[in-house]
Design an enzyme around this catalytic site. Structure first.
Site, PDB file in Angstrom:
ATOM      1  N   CYS A  13      -0.017  62.251 -44.805  1.00 33.34           N
ATOM      2  CA  CYS A  13       0.701  62.642 -43.605  1.00 33.34           C
ATOM      3  C   CYS A  13       1.757  61.581 -43.311  1.00 33.34           C
ATOM      4  O   CYS A  13       1.801  60.520 -43.948  1.00 33.34           O
ATOM      5  CB  CYS A  13      -0.261  62.773 -42.422  1.00 33.34           C
ATOM      6  SG  CYS A  13      -1.069  61.223 -41.951  1.00 33.34           S
ATOM      7  N   CYS A  99       0.713  54.792 -36.349  1.00 31.67           N
ATOM      8  CA  CYS A  99       1.394  56.089 -36.386  1.00 31.67           C
ATOM      9  C   CYS A  99       2.019  56.364 -35.021  1.00 31.67           C
ATOM     10  O   CYS A  99       1.373  56.163 -33.984  1.00 31.67           O
ATOM     11  CB  CYS A  99       0.376  57.178 -36.724  1.00 31.67           C
ATOM     12  SG  CYS A  99       1.030  58.859 -36.592  1.00 31.67           S
ATOM     13  N   HIS A 131     -14.767  55.528 -35.226  1.00 28.80           N
ATOM     14  CA  HIS A 131     -13.565  55.653 -36.051  1.00 28.80           C
ATOM     15  C   HIS A 131     -12.511  54.671 -35.554  1.00 28.80           C
ATOM     16  O   HIS A 131     -12.405  54.405 -34.353  1.00 28.80           O
ATOM     17  CB  HIS A 131     -13.039  57.091 -35.970  1.00 28.80           C
ATOM     18  CG  HIS A 131     -11.933  57.397 -36.922  1.00 28.80           C
ATOM     19  ND1 HIS A 131     -10.622  57.031 -36.678  1.00 28.80           N
ATOM     20  CD2 HIS A 131     -11.927  58.034 -38.125  1.00 28.80           C
ATOM     21  CE1 HIS A 131      -9.868  57.435 -37.687  1.00 28.80           C
ATOM     22  NE2 HIS A 131     -10.637  58.048 -38.569  1.00 28.80           N
ATOM     23  N   GLU A 133      -9.274  54.832 -35.169  1.00 28.68           N
ATOM     24  CA  GLU A 133      -8.351  55.352 -34.159  1.00 28.68           C
ATOM     25  C   GLU A 133      -9.027  55.440 -32.793  1.00 28.68           C
ATOM     26  O   GLU A 133      -8.439  55.069 -31.769  1.00 28.68           O
ATOM     27  CB  GLU A 133      -7.827  56.736 -34.551  1.00 28.68           C
ATOM     28  CG  GLU A 133      -6.848  57.307 -33.533  1.00 28.68           C
ATOM     29  CD  GLU A 133      -6.451  58.752 -33.800  1.00 28.68           C
ATOM     30  OE1 GLU A 133      -6.197  59.485 -32.827  1.00 28.68           O
ATOM     31  OE2 GLU A 133      -6.382  59.153 -34.985  1.00 28.68           O
ATOM     32  N   SER A 228     -12.957  59.252 -46.064  1.00 28.18           N
ATOM     33  CA  SER A 228     -11.964  60.002 -45.306  1.00 28.18           C
ATOM     34  C   SER A 228     -12.621  61.087 -44.460  1.00 28.18           C
ATOM     35  O   SER A 228     -13.138  62.081 -44.987  1.00 28.18           O
ATOM     36  CB  SER A 228     -10.943  60.639 -46.261  1.00 28.18           C
ATOM     37  OG  SER A 228     -10.100  61.529 -45.564  1.00 28.18           O
ATOM     38  N   SER A 229     -12.617  60.913 -43.125  1.00 33.70           N
ATOM     39  CA  SER A 229     -13.197  61.937 -42.241  1.00 33.70           C
ATOM     40  C   SER A 229     -12.371  63.214 -42.303  1.00 33.70           C
ATOM     41  O   SER A 229     -12.904  64.326 -42.247  1.00 33.70           O
ATOM     42  CB  SER A 229     -13.290  61.420 -40.808  1.00 33.70           C
ATOM     43  OG  SER A 229     -12.029  61.016 -40.334  1.00 33.70           O
ATOM     44  N   SER A 275      -5.089  61.585 -46.658  1.00 36.67           N
ATOM     45  CA  SER A 275      -5.165  60.248 -47.245  1.00 36.67           C
ATOM     46  C   SER A 275      -5.173  60.289 -48.776  1.00 36.67           C
ATOM     47  O   SER A 275      -5.459  59.291 -49.433  1.00 36.67           O
ATOM     48  CB  SER A 275      -6.425  59.529 -46.745  1.00 36.67           C
ATOM     49  OG  SER A 275      -7.582  60.323 -46.978  1.00 36.67           O
TER      50      SER A 275
END
Length: 299
Positions: A13, A99, A131, A133, A228-229, A275
């Site tokens: 992304c 981001c 997580h 984030e 990677s969730s 990812s």
């Protein structure tokens, strides 16, 4: 004939592309020292290894506490204010690759927290507990935000107090909508409930697309890092519509029993998480094509 198609909309992304670009630019500077990255820059072991060969050193938070006067990259997930303060105290130079979507969300939550404290409101974040984030988002509220991961967890909220709901950028949109309806139905009369859909559309729109992609192929190879969730979510979406879906973290995970017979005629799809680098999907396509020789084509 075996036909192989790589999903053109899979792969990094914007936030991940931006973080990797910043890391590569820093490592190309003539006067550069080592560039440290706080946590994996992306949840993909192969890409992390590639960047480490260029000079990126991945560190954990304990190692970060020992650094002084170095340059540290903050990855796309973002960091809480406490991490910035810690860096400032030790004279670290920050390369901020947060981001932009996450950064705007952090600012929104911080503003909401400051303006709603007088009314004893609850700041609620729909996200994956622990997580990176989410840790950064909770940090905007001095650790006071309530994190929920499912509709069932709304029961821990106090419906007699105002609620401000936000979401981690990569969570499923349909579950967020279910949570909104669940809270609406439980709020005490005349008690405010505010919610903001902060889910990144670049990620959210991949779910309907990847389901369509999976349905169009006889067999799907989904490639993503084990941590990677986003990869776990997208893989399950593929498998829900195509039972012949296989999860690989790298080309080495491919086993012959996953492949159709040499004499088969099949349409194979290769896709991945936000990812997953495109070059890794291309590698997998080449390995499959080589297995079949002239009996395969990459579209």
């Amino acid at each position: 004939m075996i036909s192989i198609e790589i999903d053109a909309r899979s792969g990094f992304c914007y936030g991940v592309v931006n973080a990797i670009k910043k890391a590569e630019e820093e490592m190309q500077r003539e006067e550069r020292d080592f560039l440290y990255c706080l946590g994996d820059i992306v949840h993909n072991t192969r890409e992390v290894d590639r960047l480490e060969h260029l000079g990126l050193k991945t560190i954990n938070y304990d190692q970060f506490e020992e650094l002084k006067g170095k340059k540290v990259l903050f990855r796309a997930h973002g960091e809480p204010p406490s991490t910035y303060l810690a860096a400032q105290k030790r004279g670290l130079t920050i390369v901020d690759a947060t981001c932009p979507v996450v950064l705007r969300l952090q600012q929104r939550i911080r503003k909401c927290y400051e303006e709603s404290r007088a009314e004893q409101a609850q700041i609620v974040i729909f996200g994956k507990r622990g997580h990176a984030e989410v840790n950064g988002l909770v940090g905007q509220t001095n650790g006071e935000a309530i994190v929920i991961q499912s509709v069932d967890e709304i029961e821990q909220l106090d419906f007699s107090r105002p609620i401000y709901l936000h979401s981690q950028t990569t969570m499923p949109l349909d579950v967020f909508e279910q949570i909104v309806e669940g809270i609406k139905g439980r709020m005490a009369q005349d008690v405010p409930f505010y919610y903001v859909d902060t889910i990144c559309r670049q990620v959210a729109m991949r779910i309907p697309h990847i389901k369509e992609f999976a349905q169009q192929h006889d067999r799907i190879f989904f490639i993503a890092g084990k941590k990677s969730s986003n990869g776990k979510v997208l893989f399950e979406e593929c498998r829900a519509v195509n039972a012949n879906t296989f999860f690989l973290s790298d080309k080495e995970d491919l086993r012959e029993e996953m492949l159709p017979p040499l004499t088969a005629t099949e349409f194979i799809g290769i896709c991945g998480a936000t990812s997953t680098p495109m070059w890794q999907m291309e590698e997998l396509a080449s390995v499959i094509a080589e297995h079949y020789g002239e009996g395969a084509q990459i579209l």
